[in-house]
Design an enzyme around this catalytic site. Structure first.
Site, short mmCIF file in Angstrom:
data_model
loop_
_atom_site.label_atom_id
_atom_site.label_comp_id
_atom_site.label_asym_id
_atom_site.label_seq_id
_atom_site.Cartn_x
_atom_site.Cartn_y
_atom_site.Cartn_z
N CYS A 300 78.96 34.55 -47.29
CA CYS A 300 80.38 34.55 -47.64
C CYS A 300 81.30 34.38 -46.43
O CYS A 300 82.29 33.64 -46.50
CB CYS A 300 80.77 35.78 -48.43
N ARG A 329 67.52 39.80 -44.20
CA ARG A 329 67.86 41.17 -44.58
C ARG A 329 66.70 42.08 -44.22
O ARG A 329 65.54 41.76 -44.51
CB ARG A 329 68.12 41.28 -46.09
N GLN A 347 69.28 31.28 -50.18
CA GLN A 347 69.99 31.41 -51.46
C GLN A 347 70.61 30.09 -51.86
O GLN A 347 71.04 29.32 -51.00
CB GLN A 347 71.11 32.44 -51.30
N ASP A 349 73.57 29.43 -52.74
CA ASP A 349 74.78 30.23 -52.72
C ASP A 349 76.03 29.37 -52.82
O ASP A 349 76.06 28.25 -52.30
CB ASP A 349 74.82 31.03 -51.42
N HIS A 351 80.61 29.79 -53.11
CA HIS A 351 81.81 30.63 -53.23
C HIS A 351 82.93 29.79 -53.80
O HIS A 351 83.21 28.70 -53.31
CB HIS A 351 82.18 31.21 -51.86
N LYS A 430 79.95 42.61 -60.56
CA LYS A 430 79.21 41.36 -60.73
C LYS A 430 78.58 41.25 -62.11
O LYS A 430 78.42 42.24 -62.83
CB LYS A 430 78.14 41.24 -59.66
N HIS A 476 81.67 34.92 -55.75
CA HIS A 476 80.37 34.62 -55.12
C HIS A 476 79.41 34.34 -56.27
O HIS A 476 79.43 35.07 -57.25
CB HIS A 476 79.80 35.83 -54.38
#
Length: 602
Positions: A300, A329, A347, A349, A351, A430, A476
């Site tokens: 992000c 992580r 990911q 991912d 946004h 979420k 997200h």
RNA sequence: GCUGGCAUAGCUCAGUUGGCUAGAGCAGCUGAUUUGUAAUCAGCAGGCCCGGGGUUCAAAUCCUCGUGCCAGCACCA
């Protein structure tokens, strides 16, 4: 068949309690319905406790609830209990079941109960958590247990059960507390249901992606590389790149722009975002020239920097940035598990920066995107709305507004969802997408997170209609979640027999004799032209052996070519499942492969 | 991270109470065979027995510290 309990005002009430209260209701028989199994498994847990108590008289008991996959009981004994002891406990259980003990119930006051279980500190701990003044005791033979039920009327009804797992578990599920012994078990009304359940477990073991991944050479892990860092082998990387390509196009079609942020960013930024304070223990940090950097655990912040690169007008919104973001992580070692839980993953991912008016349509658009992908892979799915967790940034009002926004979007489009209290990300609530695979297991993949906090912390803005500065909303979202986990799930879902459009290799070509190798090579090249990978099995083995070897790779299509095929410019297709053969001209075959690869679009 | 278990060839596994050059099947390599739909035959090669320390005349085997893996807890894409 006799009733084992009744249903009263939607609650399952056992016969003992019904008699106590003088109520009647719809009968529940001993069958494999959810209500019946609830009672049966609860009583099986008690029967197990009775057996443990007789084998280990010093045993103290905590709780023994019914869970999704059966039941368990947490307890403590002085001696060590190993896997081998499960059989012994099972035998003792059968012995008690055969004694046909009646299961009776009586109420006593909390003080009496505390006196009764004075030498069982675990039961006392259970009672600490019960607010009521009176508690009920269930008794079968000599064995008595504090319990609110419901239970079967007699132990003789427990016949088809199995103790499945033995493990440690913390008292009250809190890692600060002492560790107890937990035994898991399963019980059914019918023998067949138990058998089917055991078969399902065996099937799950056969589908284990760690095993199939090794067999198909998709990925590997190495001790010297480090725990949780997957290595993608050629076959796995081919499959992954097919998935990436398909998904890339799907994003472009929906107006997403590819972007890319750095792998690590200065810690100051993570302090601004709140990750440093709220997620720091999961992050990897390093110092470069006396400046601290954090390796990104999420994408992000990078995307926020993309947004900040330009001034934005309300006319530009929504802006959708996506990235196959590699994140690190620090997961607990004990949590690592094949591709399902790793420390480095990618990911899918994105946004979405939008106005608050656009939240609903954007969420619905993402849900639609998810639906397209999951139905393509034949996954059922359900959605969960997760609310504010303990560790969180931003004030409660913002959380309320954003949580409500998610619910509204779902409600107005009549999309069903469940609530997961306290399951949200630290920056916002979420929607999680949980998919169900071919053998009925649930997995968490995609997630849609609504975020008012990061835009505020980074002071993001756009210019409104009246030339005023307005803060955008950030959504997200990830659909597969991560390529690692998703490919792990796909492997188990398909048991390694991937559909043509993502299979690592599309076609196996088996030439009958060496003289047919050139023809095989020609087909191989033509397949490459239409975007299909193939492998030629021309080793110095018998034909039968090579067909066997090829089939064992789980390739979706196998063709055999010999004199006949060379002469007619055709191929002999072998169906792996039925072992049947069919013939096709080479042109038609190529066309068919091309169609099968192209038929999928997200 | 916690509790318990495990670690021998690329893979799956043998290896007596510590005792000779650590074995097998599959995979690999070489040769013979050239095959019409799920294992042709023969030979060869392959091991710092997870890594450091220790005990012992002697360690794959016992102790210890790491590392990794497995089950569960806790955590989660």
């Amino acid at each position: 068949m006799d009733n084992i309990a009744i249903k009263f005002e939607g609650e399952i009430v056992d016969l003992q309690t019904a008699q106590q209260m003088g109520i009647e209701g719809e009968g529940i028989e001993l069958d494999d319905s959810p209500e019946s199994l609830e009672v049966l498994r609860h009583s099986t847990a008690h029967l197990m406790a009775q057996a443990i108590k007789s084998l280990y008289p010093e045993a103290e008991f905590y709780v023994g609830p019914v869970v999704k996959e059966g039941f368990y009981y947490d307890f403590k004994v002085d001696s060590e209990i190993g896997e081998g002891d499960l059989k012994k406990i099972e035998k003792t259980m059968i012995g008690f079941a055969k004694k046909k003990h009646e299961i009776t119930k009586y109420d006593i006051s909390m003080d009496e109960a505390k006196a009764k279980f004075a030498d069982d500190h675990l039961k006392l701990a259970v009672m600490e958590r019960i607010p009521s003044d009176t508690v009920s005791i269930y008794k079968q033979g000599e064995f008595e247990d504090l319990c609110r039920g419901p239970h079967l009327p007699n132990t003789k009804l427990i016949r088809n059960f199995k103790l499945t797992k033995l493990a440690g578990a913390y008292l009250g599920g809190d890692s600060k507390n002492e560790m107890l012994t937990r035994i898991y078990g399963i019980a059914f009304a019918s023998k067949e249901a138990l058998k089917n359940h055991m078969l399902m477990l065996a099937e799950a073991e056969k589908r284990d992606h760690r095993k199939i991944g090794r067999e198909m050479a998709l990925f590997t892990f190495r001790e010297e590389v480090g725990a949780g860092f997957p290595i993608w082998l050629p076959a796995g990387a081919r499959m992954r790149s097919r998935l990436e390509d398909l998904l890339f196009k799907a994003h472009r079609k929906r107006g997403y722009e590819p972007v890319r942020g750095p792998e690590m960013l200065r810690s100051d930024l993570w302090k601004t975002s709140g990750h440093y304070q709220n997620y720091g223990e999961n992050m990897y940090f390093t110092n470069i020239d006396d400046v601290e950097f954090g390796v990104k655990p999420m994408n992000c912040v990078g995307h926020i920097k993309v947004y900040e690169h330009d001034l934005h007008s309300y006319r530009d919104l929504p802006l959708k940035y996506f990235e196959y973001g590699v994140v690190h992580r620090h997961e607990f070692t004990g949590a690592l598990h094949g591709l399902f839980r790793v420390r480095e993953f990618t990911q899918d991912d994105a946004h979405i920066f939008c106005t608050s008016d656009q939240i609903e349509e954007q969420i619905i658009e993402v849900v639609d995107f998810v639906d397209k992908i999951m139905t393509t892979f034949n996954f059922d799915y359900k959605m969960m709305v997760s609310t504010k967790p303990e560790k969180a940034v931003g004030d409660d009002r913002v959380w309320e507004v954003s949580t409500q926004a998610l619910k509204n979007a779902m409600d107005t489009h009549k999309l069903p969802y469940e609530i997961d209290e306290g399951g949200g990300a630290f920056y916002g609530p979420k929607i999680d997408i949980k998919i169900t695979d071919a053998i009925g297991r649930e997995w968490q993949c995609g997630t849609i997170q609504l975020d008012f906090n990061l835009p505020k912390r980074f002071e993001l803005e756009y210019t409104g209609e009246e030339n005023n500065k307005i803060q955008p909303v950030m959504i997200h979202r990830a659909i597969l979640g991560s390529f690692e986990r998703f490919i792990g799930i796909l492997t188990e879902h398909y048991a390694g027999e991937f559909p043509m459009f993502i299979a690592p290799t599309q076609v196996a070509i088996v030439p009958i004799a060496q003289t047919h190798n050139d023809y095989a090579k020609m087909i191989h090249d033509k397949l490459l032209d239409i975007g299909a990978d193939s492998e030629i099995y021309k080793s110095n083995d018998s034909l039968n052996k090579r067909i066997r070897t090829a089939e064992k790779t789980r390739v979706p299509m196998l063709i055999v070519v010999g004199d006949e095929e060379v002469e007619n410019s055709s191929v002999a297709i072998r169906d792996r499942r039925s072992r049947e053969q069919s013939n096709s001209s080479l042109d038609e075959f190529l066309k068919m492969i091309q169609e099968k690869i192209n038929e999928v679009n997200f």
